[in-house]
Design a protein around this motif. Structure first.
Motif, PDB file in Angstrom:
ATOM      1  N   PRO A 117       0.837  -1.212   0.000  1.00 48.83           N
ATOM      2  CA  PRO A 117       0.000   0.000   0.000  1.00 48.83           C
ATOM      3  C   PRO A 117       0.870   1.259   0.000  1.00 48.83           C
ATOM      4  O   PRO A 117       2.043   1.223   0.382  1.00 48.83           O
ATOM      5  CB  PRO A 117      -0.802  -0.129   1.296  1.00 48.83           C
ATOM      6  CG  PRO A 117       0.011  -1.042   2.160  1.00 48.83           C
ATOM      7  CD  PRO A 117       0.672  -2.014   1.228  1.00 48.83           C
ATOM      8  N   LYS A 118       0.253   2.349  -0.423  1.00 50.05           N
ATOM      9  CA  LYS A 118       0.986   3.609  -0.446  1.00 50.05           C
ATOM     10  C   LYS A 118       1.351   4.031   0.978  1.00 50.05           C
ATOM     11  O   LYS A 118       0.546   3.885   1.894  1.00 50.05           O
ATOM     12  CB  LYS A 118       0.136   4.707  -1.079  1.00 50.05           C
ATOM     13  CG  LYS A 118      -0.203   4.467  -2.540  1.00 50.05           C
ATOM     14  CD  LYS A 118      -1.156   5.543  -3.054  1.00 50.05           C
ATOM     15  CE  LYS A 118      -1.600   5.243  -4.474  1.00 50.05           C
ATOM     16  NZ  LYS A 118      -2.598   6.244  -4.954  1.00 50.05           N
ATOM     17  N   PRO A 119       2.542   4.576   1.163  1.00 50.79           N
ATOM     18  CA  PRO A 119       2.902   5.085   2.496  1.00 50.79           C
ATOM     19  C   PRO A 119       1.971   6.226   2.902  1.00 50.79           C
ATOM     20  O   PRO A 119       1.403   6.931   2.061  1.00 50.79           O
ATOM     21  CB  PRO A 119       4.336   5.592   2.308  1.00 50.79           C
ATOM     22  CG  PRO A 119       4.849   4.849   1.103  1.00 50.79           C
ATOM     23  CD  PRO A 119       3.658   4.655   0.214  1.00 50.79           C
ATOM     24  N   SER A 120       1.830   6.416   4.184  1.00 49.35           N
ATOM     25  CA  SER A 120       0.922   7.459   4.684  1.00 49.35           C
ATOM     26  C   SER A 120       1.587   8.824   4.747  1.00 49.35           C
ATOM     27  O   SER A 120       0.903   9.848   4.724  1.00 49.35           O
ATOM     28  CB  SER A 120       0.408   7.072   6.080  1.00 49.35           C
ATOM     29  OG  SER A 120       1.502   6.884   6.975  1.00 49.35           O
ATOM     30  N   LEU A 121       2.916   8.853   4.825  1.00 46.02           N
ATOM     31  CA  LEU A 121       3.648  10.113   4.984  1.00 46.02           C
ATOM     32  C   LEU A 121       4.396  10.453   3.706  1.00 46.02           C
ATOM     33  O   LEU A 121       5.237   9.681   3.242  1.00 46.02           O
ATOM     34  CB  LEU A 121       4.631  10.013   6.150  1.00 46.02           C
ATOM     35  CG  LEU A 121       5.497  11.248   6.420  1.00 46.02           C
ATOM     36  CD1 LEU A 121       4.622  12.417   6.877  1.00 46.02           C
ATOM     37  CD2 LEU A 121       6.565  10.933   7.466  1.00 46.02           C
ATOM     38  N   ARG A 122       4.091  11.611   3.138  1.00 50.58           N
ATOM     39  CA  ARG A 122       4.803  12.089   1.958  1.00 50.58           C
ATOM     40  C   ARG A 122       5.878  13.087   2.351  1.00 50.58           C
ATOM     41  O   ARG A 122       5.729  13.794   3.362  1.00 50.58           O
ATOM     42  CB  ARG A 122       3.849  12.789   0.985  1.00 50.58           C
ATOM     43  CG  ARG A 122       2.980  11.870   0.173  1.00 50.58           C
ATOM     44  CD  ARG A 122       2.025  12.671  -0.704  1.00 50.58           C
ATOM     45  NE  ARG A 122       1.293  11.808  -1.629  1.00 50.58           N
ATOM     46  CZ  ARG A 122       0.255  11.069  -1.300  1.00 50.58           C
ATOM     47  NH1 ARG A 122      -0.186  11.092  -0.061  1.00 50.58           N
ATOM     48  NH2 ARG A 122      -0.345  10.312  -2.199  1.00 50.58           N
ATOM     49  N   PRO A 123       6.947  13.217   1.559  1.00 52.70           N
ATOM     50  CA  PRO A 123       7.863  14.344   1.762  1.00 52.70           C
ATOM     51  C   PRO A 123       7.087  15.657   1.656  1.00 52.70           C
ATOM     52  O   PRO A 123       6.217  15.799   0.785  1.00 52.70           O
ATOM     53  CB  PRO A 123       8.866  14.188   0.617  1.00 52.70           C
ATOM     54  CG  PRO A 123       8.833  12.735   0.256  1.00 52.70           C
ATOM     55  CD  PRO A 123       7.397  12.320   0.474  1.00 52.70           C
ATOM     56  N   SER A 124       7.377  16.597   2.521  1.00 51.73           N
ATOM     57  CA  SER A 124       6.667  17.878   2.461  1.00 51.73           C
ATOM     58  C   SER A 124       7.020  18.643   1.198  1.00 51.73           C
ATOM     59  O   SER A 124       6.236  19.475   0.734  1.00 51.73           O
ATOM     60  CB  SER A 124       6.985  18.722   3.695  1.00 51.73           C
ATOM     61  OG  SER A 124       8.379  19.005   3.762  1.00 51.73           O
ATOM     62  N   ASP A 125       8.183  18.382   0.640  1.00 48.52           N
ATOM     63  CA  ASP A 125       8.579  18.961  -0.640  1.00 48.52           C
ATOM     64  C   ASP A 125       9.128  17.832  -1.506  1.00 48.52           C
ATOM     65  O   ASP A 125      10.126  17.202  -1.139  1.00 48.52           O
ATOM     66  CB  ASP A 125       9.637  20.049  -0.448  1.00 48.52           C
ATOM     67  CG  ASP A 125       9.825  20.900  -1.698  1.00 48.52           C
ATOM     68  OD1 ASP A 125       9.912  20.308  -2.803  1.00 48.52           O
ATOM     69  OD2 ASP A 125       9.892  22.134  -1.590  1.00 48.52           O
ATOM     70  N   PRO A 126       8.495  17.540  -2.636  1.00 45.45           N
ATOM     71  CA  PRO A 126       8.896  16.382  -3.442  1.00 45.45           C
ATOM     72  C   PRO A 126      10.018  16.654  -4.436  1.00 45.45           C
ATOM     73  O   PRO A 126      10.326  15.800  -5.260  1.00 45.45           O
ATOM     74  CB  PRO A 126       7.605  16.038  -4.183  1.00 45.45           C
ATOM     75  CG  PRO A 126       6.942  17.358  -4.387  1.00 45.45           C
ATOM     76  CD  PRO A 126       7.269  18.175  -3.158  1.00 45.45           C
ATOM     77  N   ARG A 127      10.648  17.816  -4.373  1.00 48.69           N
ATOM     78  CA  ARG A 127      11.646  18.181  -5.378  1.00 48.69           C
ATOM     79  C   ARG A 127      13.020  17.625  -5.011  1.00 48.69           C
ATOM     80  O   ARG A 127      13.675  18.112  -4.095  1.00 48.69           O
ATOM     81  CB  ARG A 127      11.688  19.702  -5.543  1.00 48.69           C
ATOM     82  CG  ARG A 127      10.479  20.234  -6.303  1.00 48.69           C
ATOM     83  CD  ARG A 127      10.411  21.734  -6.306  1.00 48.69           C
ATOM     84  NE  ARG A 127      10.059  22.257  -4.987  1.00 48.69           N
ATOM     85  CZ  ARG A 127       9.799  23.535  -4.761  1.00 48.69           C
ATOM     86  NH1 ARG A 127       9.862  24.429  -5.733  1.00 48.69           N
ATOM     87  NH2 ARG A 127       9.476  23.938  -3.533  1.00 48.69           N
TER      88      ARG A 127
ATOM     89  N   LYS B  46      16.100  22.071  -5.751  1.00 43.93           N
ATOM     90  CA  LYS B  46      15.131  22.683  -4.845  1.00 43.93           C
ATOM     91  C   LYS B  46      15.670  24.006  -4.298  1.00 43.93           C
ATOM     92  O   LYS B  46      16.839  24.113  -3.948  1.00 43.93           O
ATOM     93  CB  LYS B  46      14.841  21.727  -3.693  1.00 43.93           C
ATOM     94  CG  LYS B  46      13.929  22.285  -2.618  1.00 43.93           C
ATOM     95  CD  LYS B  46      13.795  21.295  -1.470  1.00 43.93           C
ATOM     96  CE  LYS B  46      12.942  21.881  -0.343  1.00 43.93           C
ATOM     97  NZ  LYS B  46      13.595  23.004   0.356  1.00 43.93           N
ATOM     98  N   LYS B  47      14.800  24.992  -4.214  1.00 43.53           N
ATOM     99  CA  LYS B  47      15.188  26.272  -3.646  1.00 43.53           C
ATOM    100  C   LYS B  47      15.298  26.160  -2.129  1.00 43.53           C
ATOM    101  O   LYS B  47      14.813  25.205  -1.530  1.00 43.53           O
ATOM    102  CB  LYS B  47      14.207  27.360  -4.065  1.00 43.53           C
ATOM    103  CG  LYS B  47      14.044  27.450  -5.596  1.00 43.53           C
ATOM    104  CD  LYS B  47      13.259  28.651  -6.033  1.00 43.53           C
ATOM    105  CE  LYS B  47      14.126  29.884  -6.048  1.00 43.53           C
ATOM    106  NZ  LYS B  47      15.276  29.766  -6.972  1.00 43.53           N
TER     107      LYS B  47
ATOM    108  N   ALA C 129       5.015  12.561  -4.623  1.00 46.32           N
ATOM    109  CA  ALA C 129       5.918  12.064  -3.584  1.00 46.32           C
ATOM    110  C   ALA C 129       7.366  12.389  -3.916  1.00 46.32           C
ATOM    111  O   ALA C 129       8.192  12.573  -3.007  1.00 46.32           O
ATOM    112  CB  ALA C 129       5.755  10.558  -3.418  1.00 46.32           C
ATOM    113  N   ALA C 130       7.699  12.444  -5.208  1.00 45.70           N
ATOM    114  CA  ALA C 130       9.065  12.771  -5.631  1.00 45.70           C
ATOM    115  C   ALA C 130       9.052  13.180  -7.097  1.00 45.70           C
ATOM    116  O   ALA C 130       8.427  12.520  -7.921  1.00 45.70           O
ATOM    117  CB  ALA C 130       9.999  11.579  -5.431  1.00 45.70           C
ATOM    118  N   PHE C 131       9.716  14.276  -7.385  1.00 45.50           N
ATOM    119  CA  PHE C 131       9.866  14.738  -8.764  1.00 45.50           C
ATOM    120  C   PHE C 131      11.307  14.508  -9.223  1.00 45.50           C
ATOM    121  O   PHE C 131      12.258  14.690  -8.464  1.00 45.50           O
ATOM    122  CB  PHE C 131       9.559  16.235  -8.884  1.00 45.50           C
ATOM    123  CG  PHE C 131       8.165  16.635  -8.487  1.00 45.50           C
ATOM    124  CD1 PHE C 131       7.107  15.751  -8.581  1.00 45.50           C
ATOM    125  CD2 PHE C 131       7.904  17.920  -8.030  1.00 45.50           C
ATOM    126  CE1 PHE C 131       5.814  16.125  -8.226  1.00 45.50           C
ATOM    127  CE2 PHE C 131       6.624  18.307  -7.671  1.00 45.50           C
ATOM    128  CZ  PHE C 131       5.577  17.410  -7.761  1.00 45.50           C
TER     129      PHE C 131
END
Length: 389
Positions: free
Chosen positions: A4-14, A21-22, A341-343
């Motif tokens: 299953p998909k994780p419940s916690l995503r990175p707050s910034d996917p860059r 990322k800036k 989740a990630a770019f």
């Protein structure tokens, strides 16, 4: 069935390796004071350029007798300016282990063709033999091979009493790795790498020996105006005070200034290096626990801490062609971007299939830690969608 998909995503996917990322907390308001619509040759705009030069030297803690200048065309323009304007006085040893280092090799081998050129190449994931460097020659190398995830661990191979110049592409290393200034005569980078600035300009840092070369040597080949550094041989050259070879983007300069101010608030280069190493440690911990992925650079001493490049190691892909393995990378990229989740985590197009994840100083460690479970999910989901057992 994929997990299953994780419940916690990175707050910034860059996690792109460039532009990156800036800095944390960046907002459009950071550019509000940019002196747009004005000439760069005087007044406030020129003062902004001079401030960027001064702050660069301060954050990087460069020696007082080194000089900083802003040049056209990102790190590519900076490196090619160095090669076109400075080489030809001595034989050259060029070291290459990825696509970007190979560009400088091609410039020297196929375009400039200096007498006494020695080429030292290594495949992706490996470092060339720096022990073959001749201290009587000019040395051209990349401190961190962005596409290959390989870095130079130290400068012990560079002679302190060398006769030639060292010309270092440090674009994925400056502000994130400890650079030995006493061993570097020309150091180039772009502020769209480790500081997350808007891409356009390059920076070159010149030692006294490099400036002496500019005063005393003129190459045999014609040098385009954009690559001419000869005036920088003068100790009071206008370029060190904010004059530029061509028209700079004052918006990009303002963004670079914002990044430099953030870097100073963080504690300078030492603090940015610590942020980078914490990010790398978080990703390395996940990598060691994942049976399907590993570092492209097998030697831990040469693994990049910024452009971390990973390759598929699991049995599921062992019998597949490189094209089929690349289909897994691309599918993972699509799934991760769709989920926000990630770019931009697939490798450079000329690198082996796998992943490439930026861990430079503008990335937050919590985001790197949250990324790992999403990579596991994307891998299993990609195999399921592609019908790979």
């Amino acid at each position: 069935m994929a997990r299953p998909k994780p419940s916690l995503r990175p707050s910034d996917p860059r996690f792109s390796c460039g532009p990156t990322k800036k800095r944390p907390g960046w907002e459009w308001g950071a550019l509000a004071a940019a002196p747009l619509g004005r000439t760069h040759r005087g007044g406030v705009p020129k003062a902004r350029l001079a401030e960027a030069i001064e702050r660069t030297g301060a954050v990087l803690d460069i020696p007082s007798d080194y000089k900083v200048m802003i040049v056209p065309a990102s790190d590519t323009g900076a490196m090619e300016g160095a090669l076109w304007s400075l080489t030809g006085a001595r034989p050259v040893d060029v070291f290459s282990c990825d696509e970007f280092g190979r560009r400088w090799l091609i410039d020297l081998r196929d375009e400039l063709k200096p007498e006494g050129l020695s080429v030292h190449e290594a495949p992706y994931g490996q470092a060339p033999d720096y022990g073959r460097a001749n201290p009587a020659h000019d040395l051209v190398f990349t401190w961190n091979a962005t596409a290959a995830g390989v870095r130079i661990p130290d400068a012990d191979w560079i002679a302190g009493d060398r006769e030639g110049l060292t010309i270092c592409d440090a674009t994925s290393a400056a502000f994130a790795m400890d650079l030995p200034w006493d061993k570097l005569d020309v150091t180039t980078f772009s502020w769209q790498k480790c500081l997350g600035g808007e891409a356009q300009h390059g920076v070159a840092i010149l030692s006294p020996r490099a400036r002496q070369r500019l005063r005393e040597h003129r190459p045999s080949w014609p040098v385009p105006r954009l690559l001419q550094w000869f005036e920088a041989g003068a100790e009071d050259a206008a370029i060190y005070a904010g004059s530029t070879i061509n028209t700079p983007s004052l918006m990009c300069v303002e963004d670079y200034l914002d990044a430099l101010k953030w870097a100073a608030r963080e504690g300078g280069a030492e603090a940015l290096i610590a942020r980078t190493e914490a990010n790398f440690a978080a990703l390395a911990a996940w990598t060691e626990s994942a049976p399907w992925i590993g570092f492209l650079a097998e030697d831990p001493s040469v693994r990049s801490t910024t452009s971390v490049t990973l390759t598929f190691t699991g049995e599921a892909l062992a019998g597949l062609s490189e094209a089929e393995r690349w289909s897994v990378s691309r599918r993972m990229g699509v799934l991760l971007e769709r989920e926000e989740a990630a770019f931009d985590v697939i490798p450079h197009p000329k690198a082996p299939a796998g992943l490439r994840i930026w861990c430079g100083p503008t990335v937050d460690t919590d985001d790197v830690s949250a990324l790992g479970p999403w990579l596991d999910w994307a891998y299993e989901s990609a195999l399921e969608e592609l019908g790979i057992a």
